[in-house]
Write a protein that holds these residues in place. Structure first.
Motif, mmCIF file in Angstrom:
data_model
loop_
_atom_site.group_PDB
_atom_site.id
_atom_site.type_symbol
_atom_site.label_atom_id
_atom_site.label_comp_id
_atom_site.label_asym_id
_atom_site.label_seq_id
_atom_site.Cartn_x
_atom_site.Cartn_y
_atom_site.Cartn_z
ATOM 1 N N ASP A 49 30.242 -20.214 -0.601
ATOM 2 C CA ASP A 49 30.512 -20.877 -1.878
ATOM 3 C C ASP A 49 29.530 -22.039 -2.012
ATOM 4 O OD1 ASP A 49 32.558 -19.098 -2.347
ATOM 5 O OD2 ASP A 49 34.158 -20.460 -1.735
ATOM 6 N N HIS A 55 29.171 -13.822 0.782
ATOM 7 C CA HIS A 55 28.516 -15.006 0.197
ATOM 8 C C HIS A 55 29.056 -16.267 0.836
ATOM 9 C CE1 HIS A 55 32.395 -14.821 -1.854
ATOM 10 N NE2 HIS A 55 32.236 -16.103 -2.138
ATOM 11 N N HIS A 95 31.854 -15.432 3.615
ATOM 12 C CA HIS A 95 33.118 -14.714 3.474
ATOM 13 C C HIS A 95 32.979 -13.633 2.401
ATOM 14 C CE1 HIS A 95 33.150 -18.146 0.693
ATOM 15 N NE2 HIS A 95 33.932 -17.425 -0.086
#
Ligand code: OGA
Ligand code: NI
Length: 343
Positions: free
Chosen positions: A207, A205, A266
């Protein structure tokens, strides 16, 4: 680009040794600003040392988090179901994403923390004290980094990013992830390869917020998606460092800088034998803030890439999508716009 360290080699497929930028915040400010901008353009990710946050506070926060996860399930559940704030096990978000972890997601606002402390801790005033001090320290660090980024980007308003985090209505969060070992009996020598004995802890994903500040215990697991010299995407393992913070650019910072800074993709791996614990501060604006590429980031040569949206709209969209969705793409300007950037 100054690259002072190299992550360990991992034999897993598509998992490479890559240098992560390490930035010494005690160096002269103009140098730091320049290097931070380079790191955020190239990787959207870097590690900071000499960051000024006390080691005692970092350890107190880690111990407080560890104590919470060692409570019986019914005590942890008093934090409430993850809606999305609260205590969660395996399920991430509302759309079927799962991972090998349990977590506590808190609003970073002191009155929220104070209130939660009373239901989840036997020593609520100590819990509130530690968490609020920690949030204060990492929020301050985030604002310093954002101001240096703004300086490095030559923005006229060098507080353009940090005012959003220091606003009393900032929607910043604190997330504590605990990745229990999924097979304690596993002996480390499985093919002599530690990376072979991992499972997805927290799937791929980016952030969504402005900036994330992560600190973990000494157990590996974090990986960032990078391009190798041949242009292929590879997962780069990030060596843990409990004395340092890892900073990543979030989607909103990519949007505000008109795509100059990259919101890094990440994930975290859980391993079979040791518990990883990570604590992440997500610096976010107030819900009603209008996010748009800053005027200084838009020019005829760099037309506006994203449509304006509020943080609240962005969150609403995000909650309807899977964790791995590249949601910022949904806000791309249809035709790059030249002159109608918003402040
Ligand atoms: C996250 C995250 C990584 C980790 O919570 O957004 O990326 O190591 N966590 O827990
Ligand atoms: Ni993340």
């Amino acid at each position: 680009m100054v690259v002072l360290s190299t992550s360990p080699v991992c034999n897993q497929t598509a998992c490479n040794a890559v240098g992560i930028p390490v930035i010494d915040l005690s160096r002269p400010r103009p140098d730091v600003s320049r290097i931070i901008v380079e790191a955020c353009k190239e990787f959207g990710f870097f590690k900071v040392i000499n960051h000024g946050v006390s080691k005692t506070l970092m350890e107190q926060m880690e111990n407080t988090a560890r104590e919470f996860f060692s409570l019986p399930a019914q005590e942890k559940e008093k934090a409430g179901p993850p809606t999305p704030l609260g205590y969660g096990v395996r399920n991430i978000g509302f759309n079927g994403d799962v991972g090998e972890l349990e977590y506590l997601l808190l609003h970073a606002n002191p009155s929220f923390i104070h209130h939660k402390a009373k239901v989840i801790s036997k020593e609520p005033s100590f819990f509130s004290y530690v968490v609020n001090e920690y949030v204060g320290a990492v929020r301050h660090l985030s604002c310093e980094i954002l101001d240096m980024l703004a300086e490095g980007l030559k923005l006229r308003n060098t507080k353009a990013f940090s005012t959003l985090l220091s606003d009393l209505e900032s929607d910043s969060l604190l997330r504590i992830n605990h990745y229990p070992p999924w097979n304690k009996n596993n002996n480390l020598s499985m093919n002599g390869n530690k990376c072979g004995s991992t499972r997805i802890g927290f799937g791929e994903h980016s952030d969504p917020q402005i900036i994330s500040v992560l600190r973990s215990n000494d157990v590996e697991g974090l990986q960032i998606l990078m391009s190798d010299p041949g242009g292929n995407s590879v997962w780069a393992p990030v060596a843990p460092d409990p004395d340092a913070f890892f900073i990543n650019v979030g989607d909103l910072l990519q949007a505000m800088t008109n795509g100059r800074l990259l919101s890094v993709r990440h994930r975290a791996m859980a391993n079979s034998h040791e518990a990883r614990q990570s604590i992440i501060f997500f610096g976010a604006p107030p819900l009603h803030s209008l996010i748009s590429p800053l005027p200084d980031m838009v020019s005829p040569a760099d037309p506006r890439k994203y449509n304006p949206f509020t943080w609240s709209e962005y969150k609403k969209t995000m909650y309807q999508l899977r964790l791995s969705h590249s949601r910022l793409d949904l806000f791309q300007a249809d035709e790059p716009q030249e002159n109608n950037s918003l402040d």
